[in-house]
Write a protein that holds these residues in place. Structure first.
Motif, PDB file in Angstrom:
ATOM      1  N   ALA A 244      -9.886   7.821  -8.922  1.00 44.45           N
ATOM      2  CA  ALA A 244      -9.946   6.989  -8.214  1.00 44.45           C
ATOM      3  C   ALA A 244     -10.553   6.010  -7.262  1.00 44.45           C
TER       4      ALA A 244
ATOM      5  N   LEU B 271      -9.415   3.000  -5.541  1.00 47.52           N
ATOM      6  CA  LEU B 271      -8.331   4.349  -4.301  1.00 47.52           C
ATOM      7  C   LEU B 271      -9.364   4.242  -3.461  1.00 47.52           C
TER       8      LEU B 271
ATOM      9  N   ASN C 199       1.204  -1.200  -0.254  1.00 43.85           N
ATOM     10  CA  ASN C 199      -0.006   0.190  -0.184  1.00 43.85           C
ATOM     11  C   ASN C 199       1.194   1.108  -0.030  1.00 43.85           C
TER      12      ASN C 199
ATOM     13  N   VAL D 256      -4.667   9.894  -1.300  1.00 44.24           N
ATOM     14  CA  VAL D 256      -5.076   8.837  -1.867  1.00 44.24           C
ATOM     15  C   VAL D 256      -4.192   7.337  -0.971  1.00 44.24           C
ATOM     16  N   CYS D 257      -5.120   6.677  -1.123  1.00 42.16           N
ATOM     17  CA  CYS D 257      -4.635   5.137  -0.800  1.00 42.16           C
ATOM     18  C   CYS D 257      -4.574   4.547  -1.079  1.00 42.16           C
ATOM     19  N   GLY D 258      -3.963   3.172  -1.429  1.00 47.44           N
ATOM     20  CA  GLY D 258      -3.830   2.318  -2.303  1.00 47.44           C
ATOM     21  C   GLY D 258      -2.919   1.646  -2.592  1.00 47.44           C
TER      22      GLY D 258
ATOM     23  N   CYS E  32       0.025   5.778  -0.143  1.00 44.95           N
ATOM     24  CA  CYS E  32      -0.747   6.893   0.331  1.00 44.95           C
ATOM     25  C   CYS E  32       0.164   8.388  -0.118  1.00 44.95           C
TER      26      CYS E  32
ATOM     27  N   GLN F 272      -1.738   1.553  -8.552  1.00 43.14           N
ATOM     28  CA  GLN F 272      -2.992   1.854  -8.909  1.00 43.14           C
ATOM     29  C   GLN F 272      -2.734   3.029  -8.317  1.00 43.14           C
ATOM     30  N   VAL F 273      -1.814   3.680  -7.127  1.00 41.24           N
ATOM     31  CA  VAL F 273      -1.630   4.829  -6.921  1.00 41.24           C
ATOM     32  C   VAL F 273      -0.807   5.719  -8.176  1.00 41.24           C
TER      33      VAL F 273
END
Length: 92
Positions: free
Chosen positions: A26, A31, A2, A47-49, A4, A53-54
């Motif tokens: 998003a 996200l 992950n 944004v977190c993920g 962020c 993807q980020v």
């Protein structure tokens, strides 16, 4: 893994931009986080993920920055201090 990020955008905010562009992408990249207006021309995004993807979300911001009216993008690491419960929210 992950990841962020906190993203600060300086832009000419157009009607519906937050939902049609930021929130749409998003959610497309699965996200979580939030977007919040910080003044007339400032937007704060958290944004977190998944790392890939980020990174894809950041890529689309850079690619579409001219079309979206984005003048400046500042990106910095972010330590998640809230549980976003798997959702990306827009706060206006």
């Amino acid at each position: 893994m992950n990841k962020c990020l906190k993203i600060l955008l300086t832009l000419d905010i157009k009607e519906g931009f937050l939902q049609s562009f930021i929130q749409h992408h998003a959610r497309t990249y699965d996200l979580e986080g939030m977007a919040q207006l910080m003044g007339q021309d400032k937007l704060k995004i958290v944004v977190c993920g998944e790392k890939e993807q980020v990174d894809s979300f950041i890529d689309i911001l850079h690619k579409e920055s001219t079309n979206a009216g984005i003048a400046d993008i500042e990106i910095e690491p972010y330590i998640k201090d809230k549980d976003y419960r798997g959702v990306f929210r827009v706060i206006e």
